[in-house]
Design a protein around this motif. Structure first.
Motif, PDB file in Angstrom:
ATOM      1  N   LEU A 122      -8.148   0.035  -4.952  1.00 29.24           N
ATOM      2  CA  LEU A 122      -7.622  -1.285  -4.607  1.00 29.24           C
ATOM      3  C   LEU A 122      -7.518  -2.120  -5.866  1.00 29.24           C
ATOM      4  O   LEU A 122      -8.446  -2.141  -6.679  1.00 29.24           O
ATOM      5  N   THR A 173      -3.373  -8.834   4.676  1.00 23.37           N
ATOM      6  CA  THR A 173      -4.200  -8.127   3.684  1.00 23.37           C
ATOM      7  C   THR A 173      -5.230  -7.278   4.428  1.00 23.37           C
ATOM      8  O   THR A 173      -5.413  -6.092   4.138  1.00 23.37           O
ATOM      9  N   THR A 194       0.843  -1.199   0.000  1.00 22.94           N
ATOM     10  CA  THR A 194       0.000   0.000   0.000  1.00 22.94           C
ATOM     11  C   THR A 194       0.875   1.244   0.000  1.00 22.94           C
ATOM     12  O   THR A 194       1.999   1.230   0.506  1.00 22.94           O
ATOM     13  N   LYS A 230      -3.470  -4.359   6.270  1.00 19.45           N
ATOM     14  CA  LYS A 230      -2.944  -3.314   5.386  1.00 19.45           C
ATOM     15  C   LYS A 230      -4.078  -2.479   4.800  1.00 19.45           C
ATOM     16  O   LYS A 230      -3.961  -1.254   4.694  1.00 19.45           O
ATOM     17  N   ILE A 231      -5.191  -3.129   4.432  1.00 21.65           N
ATOM     18  CA  ILE A 231      -6.347  -2.362   3.934  1.00 21.65           C
ATOM     19  C   ILE A 231      -6.870  -1.461   5.062  1.00 21.65           C
ATOM     20  O   ILE A 231      -7.221  -0.304   4.844  1.00 21.65           O
ATOM     21  N   ALA A 234      -6.953   2.490   4.698  1.00 19.22           N
ATOM     22  CA  ALA A 234      -8.251   3.174   4.790  1.00 19.22           C
ATOM     23  C   ALA A 234      -8.155   4.337   5.783  1.00 19.22           C
ATOM     24  O   ALA A 234      -8.690   5.431   5.536  1.00 19.22           O
ATOM     25  N   ALA A 252     -11.774  -6.011   6.335  1.00 19.13           N
ATOM     26  CA  ALA A 252     -11.566  -5.135   5.177  1.00 19.13           C
ATOM     27  C   ALA A 252     -12.866  -4.402   4.820  1.00 19.13           C
ATOM     28  O   ALA A 252     -12.848  -3.224   4.450  1.00 19.13           O
ATOM     29  N   THR A 279     -12.284  -0.230  -7.157  1.00 24.43           N
ATOM     30  CA  THR A 279     -11.602  -1.529  -7.154  1.00 24.43           C
ATOM     31  C   THR A 279     -11.336  -1.978  -8.582  1.00 24.43           C
ATOM     32  O   THR A 279     -12.243  -1.960  -9.419  1.00 24.43           O
ATOM     33  N   LEU A 297     -13.460  -0.332   4.577  1.00 23.68           N
ATOM     34  CA  LEU A 297     -13.924   0.377   3.372  1.00 23.68           C
ATOM     35  C   LEU A 297     -15.251   1.089   3.622  1.00 23.68           C
ATOM     36  O   LEU A 297     -15.509   2.152   3.043  1.00 23.68           O
ATOM     37  N   TYR A 340     -12.569  -7.299  -0.657  1.00 22.81           N
ATOM     38  CA  TYR A 340     -12.515  -5.973  -1.286  1.00 22.81           C
ATOM     39  C   TYR A 340     -12.926  -6.014  -2.749  1.00 22.81           C
ATOM     40  O   TYR A 340     -13.283  -4.995  -3.324  1.00 22.81           O
ATOM     41  N   CYS A 354      -3.936   0.229  -2.707  1.00 28.23           N
ATOM     42  CA  CYS A 354      -3.638  -1.102  -2.150  1.00 28.23           C
ATOM     43  C   CYS A 354      -3.612  -2.069  -3.323  1.00 28.23           C
ATOM     44  O   CYS A 354      -4.599  -2.162  -4.052  1.00 28.23           O
TER      45      CYS A 354
END
Ligand SMILES: [Zn+2]
Length: 583
Positions: free
Chosen positions: A464, A444, A416, A447-448, A452, A486, A502, A490, A516, A429
């Motif tokens: 993403l 994952t 990211t 990190k999202i 965010a 995640a 996305t 979001l 995501y 991301c």
């Protein structure tokens, strides 16, 4: 006719349930006589069916309005339950099994898109009617058929997790029997997760895990043991909040005791959630999900030693041409030998325009080169040091992580950072297919989550890039529990009024698609395939039928109404900028 069903290790009335092996515990969790959702309705007063639907599979998720009396208070609740079959009475079941029509609609307990559509309707109704949502989870997985893919099962599961992330009432999930794969995680992204003592919570069946790990289905016990699938292990790992004791023995033999036990624990959960002031519900949810998942932190020195740009693009000569791939035949059987132009191949998403052969899946480094203004991508310091943790001691995970880091020049499958597209600063991301197939894992989710928070703080859009085939088996069910995390992240970005975009690439399946991959404004790569919930091979194996030729490609999804925006490697930057300008 037998009144009861006995698993191989259950001698009549004398099984020692305290000394089962891991595979036996798995089998026990879906014993046909274990109480099902409809059996647990007796906990509640005046349950009334919410919605009728004759769509195929709709009965696999049932919904009821009811009240729960706690002391003198009558608490309105919305019940959503996965019901895997018509009854838990074995005698009745064997009679019904003679009637094909009756059993067919139960689809082996595997919910279809219509099932999840019902769950979403019930969540919406609960929001409007201010009812606490209580969900009963019990499924071997979601329906793996072409028909379900046509109706967008991945997006319906994603929408269900999304709806729970946004619910304005408290949400409780209870794993009553076997909760397997995305079909289950659809309904467990709640404020509290309870699990019955003899239930299991898993990302992949022990048989399938065994066949991937050991190339045979016969070592399912080892696979179950490595994956730590029981509710007790889930509780130890922090993905189950409360374990509901079946103190007298498993619920299929001690039914009334198990139902009474769950009744008491649901009351406790409700009292706990009711203590949260209405205005604090979302912040308490954010607090809960911020703690989900485990990872390690490495050092800047180690990152610098490993992390480097790795390209997977084919090389062209000085004239911009490269050799055609081997065995390129037209549909008329003409063998093609002529070289191909690099720019043309790039515009075609690195897929041969004659036969559909894929030359390469570009690395995330290649994708970022293509997406961002030169040299503008800067990795987030907040996510840079996070690395995957082997919480299960899973066979060969540590060794594989080491080699894959070297191969991809990445510390985790997701990277990211901030970058500029035509001067527009965005938070990004992106996942790299070369890193464990970009499977969705705990890092994952984290990190999202952090990206965010950066987007919200900086008031920037988040983009993403989805890639990957599912949740990472090596982290067991914990990888899957990071999927709702995640979604919550979001949802926070969207609630801050910021765009979420996305990019759907080849492949976007399973845990990635329902995570995501199902959020925001989705841009489908024109030449991508393998987009949906279950992979083509799984579906063909299950149904015994070949899937359609262009199955799960962008054009196929478009034909079935799931695609609005299509992009190519060449126009993606302009498309993103035009979406951001409109927003
Ligand atoms: Zn070709």
């Amino acid at each position: 006719m037998a009144n009861h069903f006995y698993l191989p290790f259950e001698r009549k009335g004398q099984a020692d349930y305290h000394h089962l092996d891991e595979y036996e515990k798995y089998q026990l969790s879906f014993h046909p006589e274990r109480p099902k959702y409809l059996d647990y309705l007796e906990i509640f007063s005046h349950p009334e069916k919410c919605f009728k639907s004759d769509d195929y599979g709709a009965c696999l998720i049932q919904t009821h309005r009811a009240t729960l009396e706690i002391e003198d208070e009558k608490i309105p609740v919305m019940l959503i339950g996965q019901q895997t079959g018509p009854t838990s009475d074995y005698k009745e079941l064997t009679q019904l099994m003679r009637n094909n029509g009756e059993m067919g609609k139960w689809n082996d307990g595997m919910p279809t898109p219509a099932s999840y559509e019902r769950a979403i309707k019930a969540i919406d109704a609960a929001n409007k009617e201010n009812r606490i949502i209580i969900i009963f989870v019990d499924t071997p997985g979601a329906d793996p058929t072409e028909a379900s893919e046509e109706r967008g099962i991945a997006w319906r599961i994603g929408d269900t997790i999304h709806a729970l992330a946004e619910a304005n009432v408290p949400t409780i999930s209870v794993i009553i029997n076997r909760a397997c794969s995305g079909g289950a995680i659809a309904l467990t992204g709640c404020d509290i997760t309870l699990a019955m003592e003899y239930s299991t919570y898993l990302v992949i069946t022990p048989e399938a895990c065994s066949s991937i790990l050991f190339h045979t289905r016969s070592r399912a016990n080892e696979a179950a043991s490595a994956s730590r699938i029981t509710s007790k292990e889930g509780f130890d790992l922090g993905i189950v909040d409360v374990m509901v004791p079946e103190s007298d023995g498993p619920a299929h033999r001690f039914r009334e005791q198990a139902i009474a036990s769950l009744h008491a624990y649901i009351e406790k959960a409700i009292i706990k959630l009711q203590a949260i002031p209405k205005g604090k519900l979302l912040s308490s949810r954010i607090d809960r999900w911020s703690k989900i998942g485990q990872w390690s932190e490495t050092t800047v020195e180690e990152v610098n030693a490993i992390q480097q740009r790795v390209s997977r693009l084919p090389e062209s000569n000085s004239d911009g041409y490269l050799k055609r791939h081997k065995g390129c035949y037209t549909s008329n059987g003409v063998h093609n030998y002529d070289p191909v132009r690099f720019d043309k191949l790039k515009d075609n998403g690195f897929v041969c325009d004659v036969c559909g052969y894929r030359y390469t899946r570009p690395s995330i480094w290649d994708c970022m080169d293509n997406l961002f203004d030169d040299g503008t991508f800067i990795e987030h310091a907040e996510t840079k040091l996070i690395i995957d943790k082997d919480i299960l001691g899973f066979p060969e995970y540590k060794e594989k992580l080491k080699s894959v880091r070297k191969k991809t020049g990445l510390m985790t499958s997701m990277i990211t950072g901030n970058g500029k597209i035509n001067g527009e600063d965005i938070v990004f991301c992106g996942a790299d297919f070369g890193f464990f197939g970009a499977s969705f894992c705990m890092t994952t989710g984290e990190k999202i989550w952090r990206a965010a928070e950066i987007a919200i703080k900086q008031k920037k859009p988040i983009i993403l890039q989805a890639s990957g085939g599912g949740a990472r088996m090596h982290e067991g069910c914990s990888s899957m529990v990071s999927i709702p995390k995640a979604h919550v992240a979001l949802t926070r970005v969207e609630q801050a009024g910021l765009p979420v975009i996305t990019i759907i690439t080849d492949p976007t399946l399973g845990g990635v698609a329902i995570g995501y991959g199902s959020r925001g404004i989705r841009l489908f790569q024109k030449h991508a395939g393998n987009i949906g919930f279950s992979g083509r091979r799984v579906i063909e194996q299950y149904t015994g039928k070949k899937t359609t030729k262009d199955f799960q490609t962008t054009p196929w999804l478009k034909k079935h109404g799931h695609v609005k925006h299509v992009v190519t490697q060449t126009n993606i930057r302009e498309e993103i900028v035009s979406i951001l300008e409109k927003d």
